[in-house]
Design an enzyme around this catalytic site. Sequence first.
Site, short mmCIF file in Angstrom:
data_model
loop_
_atom_site.label_atom_id
_atom_site.label_comp_id
_atom_site.label_asym_id
_atom_site.label_seq_id
_atom_site.Cartn_x
_atom_site.Cartn_y
_atom_site.Cartn_z
N LYS A 1 -5.73 -34.01 34.52
CA LYS A 1 -7.00 -33.40 34.13
C LYS A 1 -7.43 -33.95 32.78
CE LYS A 1 -6.26 -29.14 36.71
NZ LYS A 1 -6.01 -27.70 36.67
N ALA B 1 2.74 -23.81 37.81
CA ALA B 1 4.06 -24.14 38.34
C ALA B 1 5.00 -22.94 38.39
CB ALA B 1 4.69 -25.26 37.50
N LYS C 1 -13.11 -26.48 32.44
CA LYS C 1 -12.83 -25.03 32.50
C LYS C 1 -11.84 -24.61 31.43
CE LYS C 1 -8.65 -25.59 34.48
NZ LYS C 1 -7.34 -25.03 34.05
N SER D 1 -1.24 -19.35 31.05
CA SER D 1 -2.30 -20.27 30.62
C SER D 1 -2.14 -20.68 29.16
CB SER D 1 -3.68 -19.62 30.81
OG SER D 1 -4.68 -20.41 30.22
N ARG D 2 -1.96 -21.96 28.94
CA ARG D 2 -1.82 -22.49 27.57
C ARG D 2 -3.14 -22.40 26.82
NH1 ARG D 2 0.61 -28.01 29.82
NH2 ARG D 2 -0.66 -27.29 31.55
N VAL E 1 0.68 -29.21 25.71
CA VAL E 1 -0.68 -29.73 25.60
C VAL E 1 -1.69 -28.62 25.89
CG1 VAL E 1 -2.36 -31.34 26.58
CG2 VAL E 1 0.00 -32.07 26.24
N GLU F 1 -5.13 -28.50 26.98
CA GLU F 1 -6.07 -29.48 27.52
C GLU F 1 -7.50 -29.28 27.06
OE1 GLU F 1 -3.33 -28.37 31.11
OE2 GLU F 1 -4.14 -27.38 29.33
#
Length: 231
Positions: free
Chosen positions: A9, A41, A92, A155-156, A180, A182
Site C-alpha cells: 500500500k 494479520a 484511508k 490499527s497502527r 510503519v 502508512e
Amino acid sequence: NQLLISVIKGLEPLTLLVPSQIIQEAFPHNSVAVLSGPSHAEEVIKGEPFGMQLASADLRAVELIRKAFNKANVYLPASDDLIGTQLGGALKNIIAIGYGIALEQGLGTNFYSMLVTAGMSDLRNLAVAGGAAPETLMGLGGLGDLITTIGSPYSRNRKFGQLLGSGISVEKALQQVGMVVEGVNAMEGALELAQEKQVSIPVINFINNIIKKRISPTKMKGLVQLLKGTY
C-alpha cells in the site's frame, strides 16, 4: 510467465505511481494483480473469515489467485481497477490517523461519523482524479478497509492518531507505534496528487497540519468550522 501479486500500500511521491505501476514498469511482460483490503494479520492467522479486494486486468490471474485461496475462509471480489484499489488502501490510512486523534480527544460518535464521512469524500474525490472508478472506493479496497482501520485495536494508524491526541509528539508517537504508520508516508503523495489534479481535500489537509505541528491536536473539533465553508 510468472504472475506477480502486489500486497503493498502506498503512493510514490515523485511519480505519483501506485505499486502495481512500478512493478509493471520493471516487469512489462508479466501479469500483475493486487490484493488489498481489511485483513489484519492478528485475526487472519486465527482463521477468522475476512475479505480482500482482488484487482487485475487479467482474468486468468483472477482465476489462479482465487484457486490458490480456495481453502481459506476469504471472500475475494474481483475488479479490473488496480489504481482505485491501491489508492483506497493508501489514502484511508490518513483518515484513520484523524479518527485516532478525535477518539483520544473524546469528541463523540457524532463527530467521528462526520469526520469519517467527510474524509471518505476527500478519499473518493482524490482517487477518482487519480484514475480510480468511483464504485471501487465503496468496496473492500476503500470503505471496507477504512472501517477496519478506524475500528480495530490493531490499527497502527489509529494508534498513532490516538498518541498524537494524547499530547505525545509526532516523533515519539512513531517510536511508540514501532511499526510503519502508512498514513504518514502516504501524506506527501496525497498532497502532490491533490495539487496536480486541483482537488480540494480539506480533511486530509487538516490532518496533515496536525502532523506538521501547524495545528494542535486539541483543535481537532475546529474541523467543523472548516467544513462549513467547504461542502
